[in-house]
Design an enzyme around this catalytic site. Structure first.
Site: not given
Ligand code: GLY
Length: 314
Positions: A180, A208-211, A231-232, A234
């Site tokens: 990211t 799927r939607v992340g952080d 970052t990491g 999510g």
């Molecule tokens: N941090 C990026 C994700 O997990 O989508």
């Protein structure tokens, strides 16, 4: 006296030491941080700065964002991005968007051209059309398809041991492949901003939607505290509302940006174990911080405090 201004960018936290692509990663970070810094130097605001820095990394193809985005279980590219302005808490984000060259620019349109905060999927594409952002079709490269095949084999083995509908068992497979991109900045008027963009996790399920699309998780910015970008993994970052947590720690100078980032990442380690993520921070005085519990998180910084001298750390 002009307050300290500057920008810090990251190219994602990962567990493998960066051995390959060192030159490309370094160059992409330098280009990004310089693009963001030149904007600040010219007296423009921190929102312009973080948008430009993140767009530069999206375009580099080196990181897991924009051109470099990873593939979903169905070999699609679905990206998340967000941006936040610390002056007034305005924020915009997009989730699971396809066919967009620079998701961070679309996130900014959400922030500035609508009274909503988050758009996803088809609705985000419709908004792009309304804002004259042309669709952009990105084909998976040979290199990405090879990574896909390797990870997919491992995923099938993991599934046969512990069958789950979700691809979350692919988490350990993803650890080497974080990437990211994000930025935090403060301008000459002491306004802070943050932006982030990602292709998400390799082999994630469709939708799927992340952080990175979630304000408070992937980023947060508030002039009364500072700005943070995570970052990491999510899923973990969302559960901890990590960027908002770090900003709250910086309120009233209670914790320095380094301490806030360290405490945030310590929380991730305590709740979910090591090798999960990293964070960059800046406070309202223009002091920067970073922390990670992974082996690597390439970062670059350029600030007026160091007279515009660039510092890159791979
Ligand atoms: N941090 C990026 C994700 O997990 O989508």
């Amino acid at each position: 006296m002009t307050p300290n201004f500057g920008i810090m960018v990251h190219g994602g936290a990962g567990t493998s030491k960066i051995r390959t692509k060192r030159t490309q990663i370094s160059k992409a970070l330098e280009d990004s941080v310089s693009a963001g810094y030149d904007i600040l130097l010219a007296g423009r605001d921190s929102v312009d700065s973080v948008e430009s820095a993140v767009a530069s990394m999206e375009g580099s193809g080196v990181f897991n964002a924009g051109f470099g985005s990873c593939l979903t279980l169905e070999k699609r590219i679905e990206m998340d991005a967000s941006i936040m302005d610390g002056r007034d808490l305005r924020a915009g984000s997009v989730g699971a968007v396809e066919h967009i060259q620079n998701p961070v620019k679309l996130a900014r349109k959400v922030m500035e051209r609508t009274d909503h905060v988050m758009f996803v999927s088809g609705g985000a594409l419709k908004l792009a059309e309304l804002c004259d952002i042309a669709p952009f079709f990105l084909e998976p490269t040979k290199e990405k398809l090879e990574v896909y095949t390797t990870l997919h084999k491992k995923l099938k083995t993991a599934w046969s041991r512990n069958y789950r509908l979700s691809s979350s068992s692919s988490f350990t497979l993803n650890q080497r492949h974080f990437g990211t991109v994000g930025a935090v900045a403060i301008d000459k008027h002491a306004n802070v901003a943050a932006a982030v963009s990602t292709g998400g996790r390799w082999l994630k399920m469709h939708g799927r939607v992340g952080d990175s699309a979630v304000i408070g998780a992937g980023i947060y910015a508030d002039n009364s505290s500072g700005a943070a970008c995570a970052t990491g993994n999510g899923e973990f970052i969302m559960k901890l509302c990590l960027s908002k947590y770090a900003c709250d720690l910086m309120k009233q100078q209670q914790y320095s940006p380094s301490q806030a980032a360290r405490k945030a990442i310590f929380l991730v380690t305590r709740r979910f174990g090591p090798n999960n993520g990293g964070m960059i921070t800046v406070n309202a005085k223009g002091t920067f911080g970073l922390s990670m519990n992974t082996r690597s998180m390439p970062v670059a910084i350029k600030s007026s405090k160091s007279h515009g001298k660039m510092h890159v750390r791979l």
